[in-house]
Scaffold this motif. Structure first.
Motif, PDB file in Angstrom:
ATOM      1  N   SER A 150      25.990  -2.263 -19.286  1.00  0.00           N
ATOM      2  CA  SER A 150      26.618  -1.307 -18.374  1.00  0.00           C
ATOM      3  C   SER A 150      25.674  -0.856 -17.268  1.00  0.00           C
ATOM      4  CB  SER A 150      27.116  -0.080 -19.146  1.00  0.00           C
ATOM      5  OG  SER A 150      26.025   0.618 -19.738  1.00  0.00           O
ATOM      6  N   LEU A 151      24.374  -1.105 -17.435  1.00  0.00           N
ATOM      7  CA  LEU A 151      23.397  -0.685 -16.434  1.00  0.00           C
ATOM      8  C   LEU A 151      23.111  -1.761 -15.392  1.00  0.00           C
ATOM      9  CD1 LEU A 151      20.825   1.187 -18.706  1.00  0.00           C
ATOM     10  CD2 LEU A 151      22.786   2.111 -17.476  1.00  0.00           C
ATOM     11  N   VAL A 152      23.615  -2.966 -15.614  1.00  0.00           N
ATOM     12  CA  VAL A 152      23.375  -4.059 -14.671  1.00  0.00           C
ATOM     13  C   VAL A 152      24.168  -3.807 -13.386  1.00  0.00           C
ATOM     14  CG1 VAL A 152      23.713  -6.521 -14.257  1.00  0.00           C
ATOM     15  CG2 VAL A 152      22.884  -5.723 -16.480  1.00  0.00           C
ATOM     16  N   GLY A 153      23.501  -3.976 -12.240  1.00  0.00           N
ATOM     17  CA  GLY A 153      24.168  -3.800 -10.958  1.00  0.00           C
ATOM     18  C   GLY A 153      23.240  -3.130  -9.956  1.00  0.00           C
ATOM     19  N   GLU A 154      23.829  -2.688  -8.844  1.00  0.00           N
ATOM     20  CA  GLU A 154      23.084  -2.010  -7.781  1.00  0.00           C
ATOM     21  C   GLU A 154      23.199  -0.498  -7.957  1.00  0.00           C
ATOM     22  OE1 GLU A 154      21.498  -3.158  -4.934  1.00  0.00           O
ATOM     23  OE2 GLU A 154      21.926  -5.309  -4.968  1.00  0.00           O
ATOM     24  N   TRP A 155      22.083   0.182  -7.781  1.00  0.00           N
ATOM     25  CA  TRP A 155      22.036   1.634  -7.899  1.00  0.00           C
ATOM     26  C   TRP A 155      21.516   2.247  -6.608  1.00  0.00           C
ATOM     27  CZ3 TRP A 155      22.924   4.408 -12.645  1.00  0.00           C
ATOM     28  CH2 TRP A 155      23.238   3.578 -13.734  1.00  0.00           C
ATOM     29  N   SER A 156      22.114   3.339  -6.198  1.00  0.00           N
ATOM     30  CA  SER A 156      21.610   4.118  -5.073  1.00  0.00           C
ATOM     31  C   SER A 156      20.781   5.262  -5.636  1.00  0.00           C
ATOM     32  CB  SER A 156      22.777   4.681  -4.255  1.00  0.00           C
ATOM     33  OG  SER A 156      22.310   5.523  -3.222  1.00  0.00           O
ATOM     34  N   PHE A 157      19.592   5.492  -5.065  1.00  0.00           N
ATOM     35  CA  PHE A 157      18.730   6.531  -5.631  1.00  0.00           C
ATOM     36  C   PHE A 157      18.219   7.503  -4.573  1.00  0.00           C
ATOM     37  CE2 PHE A 157      15.483   3.313  -4.556  1.00  0.00           C
ATOM     38  CZ  PHE A 157      14.495   4.096  -3.958  1.00  0.00           C
ATOM     39  N   SER A 158      17.861   8.668  -5.057  1.00  0.00           N
ATOM     40  CA  SER A 158      17.251   9.718  -4.244  1.00  0.00           C
ATOM     41  C   SER A 158      16.045  10.242  -4.998  1.00  0.00           C
ATOM     42  CB  SER A 158      18.272  10.849  -4.006  1.00  0.00           C
ATOM     43  OG  SER A 158      17.645  11.983  -3.441  1.00  0.00           O
ATOM     44  N   GLY A 159      15.012  10.669  -4.266  1.00  0.00           N
ATOM     45  CA  GLY A 159      13.822  11.171  -4.941  1.00  0.00           C
ATOM     46  C   GLY A 159      13.018  12.105  -4.066  1.00  0.00           C
ATOM     47  N   HIS A 160      12.012  12.698  -4.682  1.00  0.00           N
ATOM     48  CA  HIS A 160      11.084  13.568  -3.955  1.00  0.00           C
ATOM     49  C   HIS A 160       9.717  13.506  -4.615  1.00  0.00           C
ATOM     50  CE1 HIS A 160       9.617  17.001  -1.616  1.00  0.00           C
ATOM     51  NE2 HIS A 160       9.034  17.382  -2.734  1.00  0.00           N
ATOM     52  N   MET A 161       8.678  13.265  -3.807  1.00  0.00           N
ATOM     53  CA  MET A 161       7.302  13.250  -4.300  1.00  0.00           C
ATOM     54  C   MET A 161       6.508  14.369  -3.638  1.00  0.00           C
ATOM     55  SD  MET A 161       4.299  10.315  -4.097  1.00  0.00           S
ATOM     56  CE  MET A 161       4.864   9.341  -5.505  1.00  0.00           C
ATOM     57  N   PRO A 162       5.961  15.305  -4.424  1.00  0.00           N
ATOM     58  CA  PRO A 162       5.102  16.339  -3.843  1.00  0.00           C
ATOM     59  C   PRO A 162       3.944  15.711  -3.067  1.00  0.00           C
ATOM     60  CG  PRO A 162       5.665  16.899  -6.097  1.00  0.00           C
ATOM     61  CD  PRO A 162       6.148  15.488  -5.872  1.00  0.00           C
ATOM     62  N   GLY A 163       3.672  16.252  -1.900  1.00  0.00           N
ATOM     63  CA  GLY A 163       2.611  15.723  -1.065  1.00  0.00           C
ATOM     64  C   GLY A 163       3.047  14.598  -0.160  1.00  0.00           C
ATOM     65  N   LYS A 164       4.280  14.097  -0.351  1.00  0.00           N
ATOM     66  CA  LYS A 164       4.782  12.980   0.444  1.00  0.00           C
ATOM     67  C   LYS A 164       6.165  13.262   1.019  1.00  0.00           C
ATOM     68  CE  LYS A 164       4.704   8.755   2.081  1.00  0.00           C
ATOM     69  NZ  LYS A 164       3.822   8.371   3.212  1.00  0.00           N
ATOM     70  N   GLY A 165       7.065  13.800   0.220  1.00  0.00           N
ATOM     71  CA  GLY A 165       8.377  14.171   0.724  1.00  0.00           C
ATOM     72  C   GLY A 165       9.523  13.442   0.073  1.00  0.00           C
ATOM     73  N   ASP A 166      10.697  13.530   0.697  1.00  0.00           N
ATOM     74  CA  ASP A 166      11.922  12.926   0.178  1.00  0.00           C
ATOM     75  C   ASP A 166      11.913  11.414   0.385  1.00  0.00           C
ATOM     76  OD1 ASP A 166      12.911  15.426  -0.500  1.00  0.00           O
ATOM     77  OD2 ASP A 166      13.961  15.683   1.410  1.00  0.00           O
TER      78      ASP A 166
END
Length: 525
Positions: free
Chosen positions: A207-223
């Motif tokens: 069920s996890l196979v496929g394309e995923w859209s992601f969002s993230g944030h790293m302190p010191g670097k940004g979104d």
């Protein structure tokens, strides 16, 4: 010998992330049974049901089982190959793991969020969490008889425990057996409805196979945002390809592999622009959520959330704030995005700059009289995410508020552990209550935390802060001839963030201890 055994545990940690080849689930289970019989049963005797003593009465995460096998190696001379250890960890995590709900609230330990300040009841903290995290306890399940054995093991293995854990003010052993064992058995029992239900409803890895859209944030670097392609590599293994970028345009791309444990515990090892990063995610409710971090520097990490492309979700808004009376560009990150965006009353969409099912970039304007506070966001019929509208910044908070960095390098084998910080702006809503606006650019600095730290020159010797990023690099390990009594470069510092809001300037302060090296760095702290 000790060095070799410690390396074996380290290799095991890498194995969880690297996901070296295993047999398909139906065959590795038989292999695991053979390993248990031929390697473990010499010490762990089977009962009438065929369950091995101690082993059959515990449930743990993949990292928990890895630590157990590592302890057998270091303390009891267990001889086991890397491949057999991987097989056992996979089998035990699948068959004697934790339900997703049983890890809620304590996943920070698995995700290596080492600056988390735990909040458990005082008795629990004083009796159990003075030597290791309380999360390590909360991430396992045992019956009362096994919790009692664990108490006995602690005192038998470390006879001076009552002194080491600052418990000379109490009868630690008596309290542990009479008070803590019943409490632990009630709070973290072997048998639970959550585990029984999860075993029946555990989803398949496909069920996890496929394309995923992601969002993230790293302190010191940004979104950051992008897509992650997941392809089956057989069984519960995957090949992973990541393609994304930070808000400043710098790339975030690479590939690697991952393994799924117990239907939801995702562990990956991905090379991102030449840096090997580990992925510790929970796969549940149609999302992958957790943390990615540098294998060699777990403090260098980012929050991560992803939704499978084709589903309809809003993951985040970047940046997630606008000042009343002003215009700005924001991006809505998600999956299956279609329809008109809406940012709530008083926020006008001026134009759509870019649009795809995974990213919607728009220019917006907040009316001068737009209500200050958190506005719900939607794209067509898809709801999720939020936008903060603010009139002015009321306060700035340094996140994490309390942190530990560590000296290192200087010819030694232990690297420095950085401090990484965000400056959170907070405002007051129409109801007068404080609300989080978001992460703002700041001018960063450090200062001595108190008079003693000032007299010792901690602000001079403990390390340096990058003014534009909030990244603190500690000083070198070892004695420093320039310091009083040639002491090392440890220190006690204030972390200061200054945020501009028009003509106004706001300062926030945090507290950072620059400590000595961390010699013992187990999978669960």
């Amino acid at each position: 010998m000790k060095r070799r055994l410690r390396q074996g545990v380290t290799n095991g940690m890498l194995a969880i992330a690297a996901c070296a080849a295993l047999h398909a689930s139906d065959s590795f289970a038989r292999d695991a049974q053979t390993i248990l019989k031929e390697t473990c049963a010499a010490c762990h005797t089977p009962d009438a049901k065929g369950e091995l003593s101690r082993i059959g009465l515990q449930r743990k995460t993949p990292e928990g089982w890895l630590m157990t096998i590592g302890r057998m190696q270091t303390m009891h001379g267990l001889q086991i190959s890397d491949e057999d250890r991987r097989t056992l960890v996979k089998y035990l995590a699948d068959t004697q793991g934790l339900a997703p709900s049983e890890t809620d609230g304590v996943r920070y330990a698995l995700e290596r969020r080492l600056n988390t300040v735990e909040n458990f009841d005082s008795g629990f903290e004083q009796m159990c969490a003075r030597c290791h995290s309380a999360a390590r306890i909360a991430l396992q399940r045992r019956p009362a008889s096994e919790w009692e054995k664990l108490v006995n093991f602690h005192l038998g293995q470390w006879p001076s425990l009552e002194y080491q854990s600052l418990s000379r003010d109490r009868d630690w052993f008596d309290l542990a057996k009479k008070d803590m064992v019943p409490l632990l058995a009630k709070r973290f029992p072997l048998d639970s409805q959550a585990w029984n239900d999860w075993q029946k409803a555990r989803p398949k890895a496909e069920s996890l196979v496929g394309e995923w859209s992601f969002s993230g944030h790293m302190p010191g670097k940004g979104d950051l945002s992008g897509s992650m392609k997941v392809a089956s590599a057989g069984g519960d293994q995957f090949k992973v390809e990541v393609k994304g970028q930070y808000a400043d345009g710098s790339p975030f791309s690479g590939d690697g592999s991952a393994m799924l444990y117990n239907g939801y515990e995702w562990r990956g090892n991905v090379s991102i622009d030449g840096v090997t990063m580990r992925q510790v995610f929970a796969a549940k409710k149609g999302e992958l959520e957790g943390r990615m971090f540098d294998k060699a520097h777990d403090e260098r990490g980012l929050d991560f959330i992803a939704a499978k492309q084709g589903s309809a979700r809003v993951l985040s808004v970047q940046p997630a704030y606008v000042k009343a009376g002003e215009e700005t560009e924001v991006s809505v990150i998600g999956s299956g995005l279609k329809g008109a965006p809406n940012f709530g009353k008083g926020v006008q969409v001026l134009s759509i700059v870019e649009q795809s099912p995974e990213r919607l970039k728009v220019k917006i304007k907040a009316a001068a009289d737009a209500a200050a506070g958190i506005h719900a966001v939607s794209v067509g019929s898809i709801k999720g995410g939020s936008l903060a509208v603010y009139e002015r910044i009321d306060a700035v908070k340094v996140v994490p508020e309390f942190s530990v960095a560590r000296i290192g390098d200087n010819g030694g084998s232990t690297p420095k552990v950085q401090g990484r910080f965000d400056a959170e702006a907070w405002g007051k809503g129409a109801d007068g209550k404080p609300y989080r606006i978001g992460v703002f650019p700041a001018n960063w600095s450090v200062d001595a935390f108190n008079e003693q730290a000032k007299a010792d020159g901690d602000d001079k010797f403990a390390g340096s802060m990058a003014a534009d990023s909030g990244i603190f690099t500690p000083g070198d390990a070892g004695p420093n001839p320039q310091r009083k009594m040639m002491t090392n470069n440890a220190g006690n510092l204030k972390v200061i963030a200054e945020v501009k809001d028009g003509e106004q300037s706001h300062k926030g302060e945090g507290h950072m201890i620059v400590a000595v090296q961390r010699w013992n760095n187990p999978p669960i702290p």
